[in-house]
Design an enzyme around this catalytic site. Structure first.
Site, PDB file in Angstrom:
ATOM      1  N   HIS A  40       0.846  -1.207   0.000  1.00  0.00           N
ATOM      2  CA  HIS A  40       0.000   0.000   0.000  1.00  0.00           C
ATOM      3  C   HIS A  40       0.869   1.240   0.000  1.00  0.00           C
ATOM      4  O   HIS A  40       0.886   1.999   0.968  1.00  0.00           O
ATOM      5  CB  HIS A  40      -0.916   0.006   1.230  1.00  0.00           C
ATOM      6  CG  HIS A  40      -2.039  -0.947   1.115  1.00  0.00           C
ATOM      7  ND1 HIS A  40      -2.444  -1.762   2.146  1.00  0.00           N
ATOM      8  CD2 HIS A  40      -2.837  -1.247   0.077  1.00  0.00           C
ATOM      9  CE1 HIS A  40      -3.444  -2.509   1.748  1.00  0.00           C
ATOM     10  NE2 HIS A  40      -3.709  -2.222   0.502  1.00  0.00           N
ATOM     11  N   HIS A 122     -10.093  -7.844   4.372  1.00  0.00           N
ATOM     12  CA  HIS A 122      -8.639  -7.735   4.216  1.00  0.00           C
ATOM     13  C   HIS A 122      -8.172  -8.832   3.258  1.00  0.00           C
ATOM     14  O   HIS A 122      -8.576  -9.993   3.373  1.00  0.00           O
ATOM     15  CB  HIS A 122      -7.959  -7.875   5.579  1.00  0.00           C
ATOM     16  CG  HIS A 122      -6.536  -7.434   5.574  1.00  0.00           C
ATOM     17  ND1 HIS A 122      -5.524  -8.194   5.042  1.00  0.00           N
ATOM     18  CD2 HIS A 122      -5.947  -6.286   6.014  1.00  0.00           C
ATOM     19  CE1 HIS A 122      -4.380  -7.548   5.165  1.00  0.00           C
ATOM     20  NE2 HIS A 122      -4.609  -6.377   5.749  1.00  0.00           N
ATOM     21  N   GLU A 124      -5.538 -10.538   3.040  1.00  0.00           N
ATOM     22  CA  GLU A 124      -4.929 -11.705   3.690  1.00  0.00           C
ATOM     23  C   GLU A 124      -6.016 -12.652   4.225  1.00  0.00           C
ATOM     24  O   GLU A 124      -5.935 -13.874   4.055  1.00  0.00           O
ATOM     25  CB  GLU A 124      -4.030 -11.235   4.832  1.00  0.00           C
ATOM     26  CG  GLU A 124      -3.365 -12.390   5.558  1.00  0.00           C
ATOM     27  CD  GLU A 124      -2.765 -11.966   6.886  1.00  0.00           C
ATOM     28  OE1 GLU A 124      -2.058 -10.941   6.925  1.00  0.00           O
ATOM     29  OE2 GLU A 124      -3.017 -12.667   7.884  1.00  0.00           O
ATOM     30  N   THR A 160      -2.711 -12.077  10.467  1.00  0.00           N
ATOM     31  CA  THR A 160      -1.390 -11.883  11.086  1.00  0.00           C
ATOM     32  C   THR A 160      -1.227 -10.509  11.727  1.00  0.00           C
ATOM     33  O   THR A 160      -0.467 -10.342  12.666  1.00  0.00           O
ATOM     34  CB  THR A 160      -0.268 -12.070  10.039  1.00  0.00           C
ATOM     35  OG1 THR A 160      -0.510 -11.166   8.960  1.00  0.00           O
ATOM     36  CG2 THR A 160      -0.201 -13.490   9.544  1.00  0.00           C
ATOM     37  N   CYS A 188       1.498 -11.932  13.811  1.00  0.00           N
ATOM     38  CA  CYS A 188       2.899 -11.602  13.563  1.00  0.00           C
ATOM     39  C   CYS A 188       3.300 -10.478  14.528  1.00  0.00           C
ATOM     40  O   CYS A 188       2.515  -9.569  14.791  1.00  0.00           O
ATOM     41  CB  CYS A 188       3.016 -11.140  12.109  1.00  0.00           C
ATOM     42  SG  CYS A 188       4.466 -10.180  11.778  1.00  0.00           S
TER      43      CYS A 188
END
Ligand code: SF4
Length: 653
Positions: A40, A122, A124, A160, A188
């Site tokens: 992004h 999202h 992901e 994550t 993460c």
């Protein structure tokens, strides 16, 4: 200004890996595409485009060549489609995301209901969902977790970058709903580390600059956590958005950046910030006046950051007029000051500066401006000299003539020494180094404003409190808040007053009634006596028509005699009521101080007049004696009533 970089900032491991893989995949013989923007960050996307890597939204848009799977990952269908189109796949899916995809897929195969904790839209989360054949439920909030139906087996994975505390809150709800629950905490730590580093830095500096795409959620979150520390934080995409005014008076600034911000964008921002706050080196030359920030203050010298290669130093003698005992009296660390460059490259490698000389040069400009605009200035009185006061204004010597020290002439000027007072300049001569100041004119201006405001609030009949400011033969002046009103001597008391001091003294606080307001003439007539009811009325209530009283002759006039009946109450005995016989002057019958019996003939409250008669008082007395006599005499004594009291009846007729 000192600039600090956050310990964890910019590209995370997964994004850096994806960008590196994209660049490494460049091939002159083969077109390269990314499926969706690789990060992004518009600057990075256009940079990759320039290198020859284009962005597509769907595989259908690619005829041949390489397709780069970005760090968010994709579902198995995309790999299948790419294979069927014989595209070369460069899989830059972040290993952390791969782990979440794999866990979700394994739960599905083991017949567990898969729950993905994350934001439904999202990319992901969409990729993980695809690895469950769209069978997983996506839960973003505790309320959504509560609303899930009962399942005998649950397998949980996380986006994550999902917030750890919210993840835990949702897991707790799910654990209460299901006995057989398996959790893969696929969060993460990169995001947490970046946010914590931003908070730590924001707490240390004056201002934070957060760099990253405007559509980057993690950059917006970074800006938000920085603002939560109470410091100013600006979210920018590139160095061009930096505004010089953000850094006015700023000593320290911090930079952090979102996960999709390349290092070179951060570097550009850093360099622009340095340039914005750096003094133009060409301006640091002997004789120039520049702005600097005090970075150190010792007893006898001051260190100034002028944005130059070397620090500037001001010795005590160049700091202020009059010379202070110690530098701390004049400046403090962090203060921005103007200085004159005395020696830009002195032998000892420092820049020698003078504040006092810079102040002098700019002082005349400021004084002339103040003279033109009639602006007030602050000046500190330093000594009394013949004819007035000497003061320091912008570091130069000013003079206030004695006649301009106050609204009224001040005998003893000594108490002003050491005071800081407001003045306006009345004569400025740069050539002759002459600055004549007036406190009186400023006080007069202020008083005029105050008077105007006060007069607007005053009205006849209003009660107001003030302090007696001075006494004269004709009355007392009362300060009612910036305006002196006069209580005329006749309005001080209902009693006769010969000297105002009989009633009030200077400094007395009094409440008075406003009798007259004249804003044009700036006159205010006040009355103290009108606060009370006229005691004449109270006393006269005790008197009745026809009664006889004893009073004291207080004054004689051609037309009669004044008789004091009680304190403050006088009546008039007209000359025709002084004696039965005709008299030419009252003195023939009465004299001042004589006690006389008088009868009240009339009470005129409107005009505060009482009519009295000595004659009728005597006749009443004689009548009473006659009545007494009659009650003691036999009926045939031989003396007639006419013989004894005929004169009374004649007069009454
Ligand atoms: S934030 Fe973590 S999971 Fe996401 S791309 Fe970066 S390293 Fe990978």
């Amino acid at each position: 200004m000192k600039i600090f970089l956050a310990e964890h900032r910019g590209f995370c491991y997964g994004v850096k890996r994806a960008v590196d893989m994209a660049i490494n995949s460049l091939d002159v013989n083969c077109p390269v595409h990314t499926l969706g923007p690789i990060i992004h960050n518009p600057q990075m996307i256009s940079h990759l485009n320039e290198l020859g890597i284009s962005t597509v939204d769907k595989l259908e848009e690619i005829a041949a060549g390489k397709v780069i799977i970005r760090s968010h990952g994709v579902g198995p269908d995309i790999y299948d489609q790419a294979a069927s189109k014989q595209l070369q796949v460069v899989d830059a899916t972040c290993p952390h995301v791969k782990k979440a995809q794999q866990a979700a897929h394994d739960f599905l195969l083991a017949n567990y209901k898969v729950v993905i904790i994350g934001e439904p839209h999202h990319p992901e989360v969409q990729s993980i969902l695809a690895w469950t054949n769209q069978a997983a439920s996506v839960v973003e909030t505790p309320a959504e977790a509560k609303a899930l139906p009962h399942y005998s087996r649950l397998g949980v994975v996380a986006q994550t970058t999902f917030a750890a505390d919210r993840f835990q809150a949702i897991v707790t709800i799910l654990q209460a709903k299901c006995q057989d629950i398996k959790i893969e905490r696929t969060i993460c730590t990169a995001t947490d580390l970046r946010q914590q580093a931003a908070i730590n830095l924001a707490q240390k500096v004056d201002i934070m600059i957060v760099v990253g795409g405007k559509n980057s959620a993690n950059t917006a979150r970074l800006a938000s956590v920085c603002q939560d520390t109470g410091k100013a934080a600006y979210h920018i995409e590139s160095a061009n958005e930096l505004q010089p005014e953000w850094f006015t008076g700023v000593q320290t600034a911090g930079i952090t950046a979102g996960a999709s911000t390349p290092d070179w964008v951060i570097k550009e921002v850093y360099e622009k910030m340095e340039a914005l706050t750096m003094t133009d080196i060409s301006k640091v030359e002997n004789g120039s006046i520049i702005e600097g920030t005090v970075v150190g203050v010792r007893h006898d010298e001051v260190f100034v950051d002028i944005g130059y290669k070397a620090e500037g130093v001001i010795p005590l003698s160049e700091l202020a007029y009059p010379a202070p005992q110690t530098a701390t009296e004049i400046v403090s660390v962090g203060q921005i000051i103007e200085v004159l460059v005395l020696d830009a490259d002195s032998a000892d490698g420092q820049v020698n500066l003078s504040k006092i000389q810079a102040d002098r040069i700019t002082a005349w400009d400021k004084l002339e401006q103040a003279l033109t605009d009639k602006l007030p200035l602050e000046t500190k009185i330093t000594e009394v000299v013949k004819g007035g006061l000497v003061s320091s204004v912008f570091g130069i010597r000013g003079f206030i003539p004695a006649s301009h020290v106050d609204l009224r002439f001040v005998e003893d000027l000594q108490p002003f020494v050491g005071q800081t007072v407001q003045v306006i300049p009345i004569e400025i001569d740069r050539e002759k180094q002459k600055a004549i100041l007036s406190r009186k004119q400023l006080l007069a201006q202020e008083r005029a404003v105050k008077e105007k405001e006060l007069f607007a609030t005053l009205a006849v009949g209003q009660n107001i409190t003030g302090k007696v400011s001075r006494l004269t033969d004709f009355g007392a002046f009362v300060d009612v808040g910036g305006v002196d009103g006069l209580i005329h001597i006749s309005d001080l008391s209902w009693q006769r007053v010969k000297n105002p001091q009989e009633v009030v003294n200077v400094g007395d606080e009094v409440t008075v009634v406003i009798l007259k307001v004249d804003p044009e003439a700036k006159k205010l007539a006040l009355s103290l006596k009108d606060l009370e009811r006229d005691p004449w009325y109270a006393t006269v209530e005790t008197l009745a028509m026809g009664t006889v009283l004893t009073g004291k002759v207080s004054k004689l006039a051609k037309f009669g005699a004044f008789v004091e009946l009680k304190k403050g109450i006088e009546g008039l005995v007209h000359i025709s009521e002084i004696a039965e016989r005709r008299v030419a002057s009252p003195e023939e019958v009465v004299s001042v101080g004589q006690q006389v019996a008088v009868k009240i003939l009339a009470i005129d409250k409107e005009n505060k007049r009482i009519g009295l008669s000595i004659v009728q008082a005597e006749q009443d007395k004689e009548r009473a004696e006659f009545s007494d006599y009659l009650s003691t005499q036999a009926p045939s004594s031989g003396v007639t009533l006419g013989d004894k009291f005929g004169h009374l009846f004649k007069r009454e007729d």
